[in-house]
Design a protein around this motif. Structure first.
Motif, PDB file in Angstrom:
ATOM      1  N   GLY A  81      21.333  27.263 -74.003  1.00 45.84           N
ATOM      2  CA  GLY A  81      21.485  28.687 -74.260  1.00 45.84           C
ATOM      3  C   GLY A  81      20.173  29.450 -74.210  1.00 45.84           C
ATOM      4  N   GLU A  82      19.045  28.785 -74.087  1.00 45.99           N
ATOM      5  CA  GLU A  82      17.766  29.472 -74.000  1.00 45.99           C
ATOM      6  C   GLU A  82      17.396  29.675 -72.535  1.00 45.99           C
ATOM      7  OE1 GLU A  82      15.475  28.002 -78.012  1.00 45.99           O
ATOM      8  OE2 GLU A  82      14.967  27.044 -76.131  1.00 45.99           O
ATOM      9  N   VAL A  83      16.599  30.704 -72.274  1.00 49.17           N
ATOM     10  CA  VAL A  83      16.139  31.004 -70.918  1.00 49.17           C
ATOM     11  C   VAL A  83      14.634  30.782 -70.885  1.00 49.17           C
ATOM     12  CG1 VAL A  83      15.963  32.768 -69.127  1.00 49.17           C
ATOM     13  CG2 VAL A  83      17.965  32.690 -70.610  1.00 49.17           C
ATOM     14  N   PHE A  84      14.181  30.061 -69.876  1.00 49.78           N
ATOM     15  CA  PHE A  84      12.754  29.763 -69.736  1.00 49.78           C
ATOM     16  C   PHE A  84      12.122  30.791 -68.814  1.00 49.78           C
ATOM     17  CE2 PHE A  84       8.990  27.349 -69.712  1.00 49.78           C
ATOM     18  CZ  PHE A  84       8.504  27.303 -68.423  1.00 49.78           C
ATOM     19  N   TYR A  85      11.083  31.463 -69.294  1.00 50.93           N
ATOM     20  CA  TYR A  85      10.317  32.411 -68.501  1.00 50.93           C
ATOM     21  C   TYR A  85       8.909  31.856 -68.329  1.00 50.93           C
ATOM     22  CZ  TYR A  85      13.960  35.833 -69.448  1.00 50.93           C
ATOM     23  OH  TYR A  85      15.155  36.487 -69.521  1.00 50.93           O
ATOM     24  N   ARG A  86       8.420  31.938 -67.105  1.00 53.87           N
ATOM     25  CA  ARG A  86       7.060  31.471 -66.836  1.00 53.87           C
ATOM     26  C   ARG A  86       6.260  32.626 -66.256  1.00 53.87           C
ATOM     27  NH1 ARG A  86       5.454  26.104 -63.498  1.00 53.87           N
ATOM     28  NH2 ARG A  86       3.220  26.209 -63.923  1.00 53.87           N
ATOM     29  N   PHE A  87       5.163  32.941 -66.914  1.00 51.19           N
ATOM     30  CA  PHE A  87       4.301  34.028 -66.470  1.00 51.19           C
ATOM     31  C   PHE A  87       3.061  33.433 -65.824  1.00 51.19           C
ATOM     32  CE2 PHE A  87       6.695  35.692 -70.063  1.00 51.19           C
ATOM     33  CZ  PHE A  87       7.230  36.839 -69.514  1.00 51.19           C
ATOM     34  N   THR A  88       2.807  33.856 -64.580  1.00 52.69           N
ATOM     35  CA  THR A  88       1.636  33.360 -63.862  1.00 52.69           C
ATOM     36  C   THR A  88       0.750  34.537 -63.495  1.00 52.69           C
ATOM     37  OG1 THR A  88       2.784  33.491 -61.747  1.00 52.69           O
ATOM     38  CG2 THR A  88       2.884  31.391 -62.910  1.00 52.69           C
ATOM     39  N   PRO A  89      -0.547  34.324 -63.379  1.00 55.93           N
ATOM     40  CA  PRO A  89      -1.438  35.413 -62.965  1.00 55.93           C
ATOM     41  C   PRO A  89      -1.195  35.743 -61.500  1.00 55.93           C
ATOM     42  CG  PRO A  89      -2.665  33.370 -63.185  1.00 55.93           C
ATOM     43  CD  PRO A  89      -1.277  33.102 -63.681  1.00 55.93           C
ATOM     44  N   PRO A  90      -1.454  36.980 -61.117  1.00 51.21           N
ATOM     45  CA  PRO A  90      -1.249  37.334 -59.702  1.00 51.21           C
ATOM     46  C   PRO A  90      -2.192  36.542 -58.802  1.00 51.21           C
ATOM     47  CG  PRO A  90      -2.294  39.142 -60.909  1.00 51.21           C
ATOM     48  CD  PRO A  90      -1.945  38.103 -61.903  1.00 51.21           C
ATOM     49  N   ALA A  91      -1.657  36.094 -57.668  1.00 52.48           N
ATOM     50  CA  ALA A  91      -2.445  35.297 -56.722  1.00 52.48           C
ATOM     51  C   ALA A  91      -3.228  36.219 -55.806  1.00 52.48           C
ATOM     52  CB  ALA A  91      -1.514  34.409 -55.912  1.00 52.48           C
ATOM     53  N   THR A  92      -4.320  35.725 -55.287  1.00 48.70           N
ATOM     54  CA  THR A  92      -5.105  36.497 -54.316  1.00 48.70           C
ATOM     55  C   THR A  92      -4.786  35.992 -52.917  1.00 48.70           C
ATOM     56  OG1 THR A  92      -6.953  34.992 -54.562  1.00 48.70           O
ATOM     57  CG2 THR A  92      -6.974  36.950 -55.946  1.00 48.70           C
ATOM     58  N   VAL A  93      -4.635  36.924 -51.983  1.00 44.35           N
ATOM     59  CA  VAL A  93      -4.277  36.590 -50.606  1.00 44.35           C
ATOM     60  C   VAL A  93      -5.399  37.070 -49.694  1.00 44.35           C
ATOM     61  CG1 VAL A  93      -2.609  36.983 -48.756  1.00 44.35           C
ATOM     62  CG2 VAL A  93      -1.839  36.856 -51.138  1.00 44.35           C
ATOM     63  N   PRO A  94      -5.971  36.167 -48.868  1.00 45.52           N
ATOM     64  CA  PRO A  94      -7.027  36.611 -47.954  1.00 45.52           C
ATOM     65  C   PRO A  94      -6.434  37.454 -46.822  1.00 45.52           C
ATOM     66  CG  PRO A  94      -6.568  34.283 -47.632  1.00 45.52           C
ATOM     67  CD  PRO A  94      -5.738  34.740 -48.800  1.00 45.52           C
ATOM     68  N   ALA A  96      -7.138  39.640 -42.958  1.00 43.51           N
ATOM     69  CA  ALA A  96      -7.817  39.382 -41.685  1.00 43.51           C
ATOM     70  C   ALA A  96      -9.268  39.841 -41.725  1.00 43.51           C
ATOM     71  CB  ALA A  96      -7.087  40.088 -40.549  1.00 43.51           C
ATOM     72  N   THR A  97      -9.576  40.831 -42.555  1.00 43.71           N
ATOM     73  CA  THR A  97     -10.952  41.340 -42.623  1.00 43.71           C
ATOM     74  C   THR A  97     -11.814  40.502 -43.557  1.00 43.71           C
ATOM     75  OG1 THR A  97     -10.380  42.831 -44.432  1.00 43.71           O
ATOM     76  CG2 THR A  97     -10.193  43.688 -42.185  1.00 43.71           C
ATOM     77  N   GLY A  98     -11.218  39.532 -44.240  1.00 44.32           N
ATOM     78  CA  GLY A  98     -11.975  38.668 -45.134  1.00 44.32           C
ATOM     79  C   GLY A  98     -11.996  39.165 -46.571  1.00 44.32           C
ATOM     80  N   VAL A  99     -11.399  40.329 -46.828  1.00 44.12           N
ATOM     81  CA  VAL A  99     -11.353  40.878 -48.179  1.00 44.12           C
ATOM     82  C   VAL A  99     -10.087  40.358 -48.841  1.00 44.12           C
ATOM     83  CG1 VAL A  99     -11.263  42.980 -49.549  1.00 44.12           C
ATOM     84  CG2 VAL A  99     -12.574  42.930 -47.420  1.00 44.12           C
ATOM     85  N   THR A 100     -10.210  39.839 -50.041  1.00 42.04           N
ATOM     86  CA  THR A 100      -9.026  39.325 -50.730  1.00 42.04           C
ATOM     87  C   THR A 100      -8.351  40.445 -51.487  1.00 42.04           C
ATOM     88  OG1 THR A 100     -10.334  38.721 -52.648  1.00 42.04           O
ATOM     89  CG2 THR A 100     -10.005  37.022 -50.990  1.00 42.04           C
ATOM     90  N   GLN A 101      -7.044  40.423 -51.441  1.00 41.58           N
ATOM     91  CA  GLN A 101      -6.256  41.413 -52.150  1.00 41.58           C
ATOM     92  C   GLN A 101      -5.327  40.696 -53.108  1.00 41.58           C
ATOM     93  OE1 GLN A 101      -4.217  43.611 -49.174  1.00 41.58           O
ATOM     94  NE2 GLN A 101      -5.968  44.904 -48.671  1.00 41.58           N
ATOM     95  N   SER A 102      -4.938  41.391 -54.145  1.00 41.68           N
ATOM     96  CA  SER A 102      -4.022  40.839 -55.106  1.00 41.68           C
ATOM     97  C   SER A 102      -2.611  40.947 -54.554  1.00 41.68           C
ATOM     98  CB  SER A 102      -4.145  41.607 -56.444  1.00 41.68           C
ATOM     99  OG  SER A 102      -3.310  41.032 -57.390  1.00 41.68           O
ATOM    100  N   ALA A 103      -1.900  39.829 -54.536  1.00 40.04           N
ATOM    101  CA  ALA A 103      -0.537  39.811 -54.009  1.00 40.04           C
ATOM    102  C   ALA A 103       0.443  40.026 -55.157  1.00 40.04           C
ATOM    103  CB  ALA A 103      -0.243  38.488 -53.331  1.00 40.04           C
ATOM    104  N   THR A 104       1.489  40.779 -54.890  1.00 45.80           N
ATOM    105  CA  THR A 104       2.532  40.995 -55.890  1.00 45.80           C
ATOM    106  C   THR A 104       3.769  40.236 -55.455  1.00 45.80           C
ATOM    107  OG1 THR A 104       3.344  42.980 -54.792  1.00 45.80           O
ATOM    108  CG2 THR A 104       1.610  43.287 -56.449  1.00 45.80           C
ATOM    109  N   VAL A 105       4.755  40.198 -56.325  1.00 45.39           N
ATOM    110  CA  VAL A 105       5.994  39.498 -56.009  1.00 45.39           C
ATOM    111  C   VAL A 105       6.696  40.155 -54.833  1.00 45.39           C
ATOM    112  CG1 VAL A 105       8.233  38.823 -56.946  1.00 45.39           C
ATOM    113  CG2 VAL A 105       6.201  38.746 -58.395  1.00 45.39           C
ATOM    114  N   ALA A 106       6.598  41.487 -54.700  1.00 43.98           N
ATOM    115  CA  ALA A 106       7.252  42.208 -53.606  1.00 43.98           C
ATOM    116  C   ALA A 106       6.587  41.885 -52.269  1.00 43.98           C
ATOM    117  CB  ALA A 106       7.223  43.705 -53.871  1.00 43.98           C
ATOM    118  N   ASP A 107       5.296  41.559 -52.257  1.00 45.60           N
ATOM    119  CA  ASP A 107       4.603  41.255 -51.011  1.00 45.60           C
ATOM    120  C   ASP A 107       5.044  39.940 -50.401  1.00 45.60           C
ATOM    121  OD1 ASP A 107       3.180  43.577 -51.191  1.00 45.60           O
ATOM    122  OD2 ASP A 107       1.388  42.652 -52.108  1.00 45.60           O
ATOM    123  N   ARG A 108       5.553  39.071 -51.195  1.00 43.48           N
ATOM    124  CA  ARG A 108       5.893  37.728 -50.695  1.00 43.48           C
ATOM    125  C   ARG A 108       7.226  37.692 -50.120  1.00 43.48           C
ATOM    126  NH1 ARG A 108       3.339  33.998 -55.403  1.00 43.48           N
ATOM    127  NH2 ARG A 108       1.263  34.696 -55.111  1.00 43.48           N
TER     128      ARG A 108
END
Length: 108
Positions: A81-94, A96-108
């Protein structure tokens, strides 16, 4: 007469040697007192640890709350009856210009 005095002084020095420098001397007594103080401190820490372990054993024997808590913390236990939630930090995605951006769930 001088040689008798000299012999008595040497005998006195010989008898006092163990008191000052030998086994059981003042230096040994001070060292042993310090080790007794250290051992008493260690014993007190062990007594506190034993009290904590005794309380934990008593809690485990009397109720299931402690068992559930330990299973959740160590094994990831989830009840029915319990629900497991897992919170992860936002991932960084490289990019083409070499600058890393923060990826969101909608981007994937």
């Amino acid at each position: 007469m001088k040689w008798v005095t000299l012999v008595l002084i040497l005998a006195l020095i010989g008898l006092q040697y163990d008191l000052w420098f030998g086994h059981g001397s003042w230096h040994d007594m001070i060292r042993l007192e310090e080790s007794v103080i250290q051992q008493n401190a260690n014993n007190e820490a062990l007594v506190q640890r034993n009290r904590a372990l005794t309380a934990e054993v008593k809690d485990l024997a009397e109720g299931k709350d402690a068992i559930n808590e330990m299973a959740r913390a160590k094994l990831g236990y989830i009840q029915n009856g319990e629900v497991f939630y897992r919170f992860t930090p936002p991932a960084t995605v490289p990019t083409a210009t070499g600058v890393t951006q923060s990826a969101t769930v909608a981007d994937r």
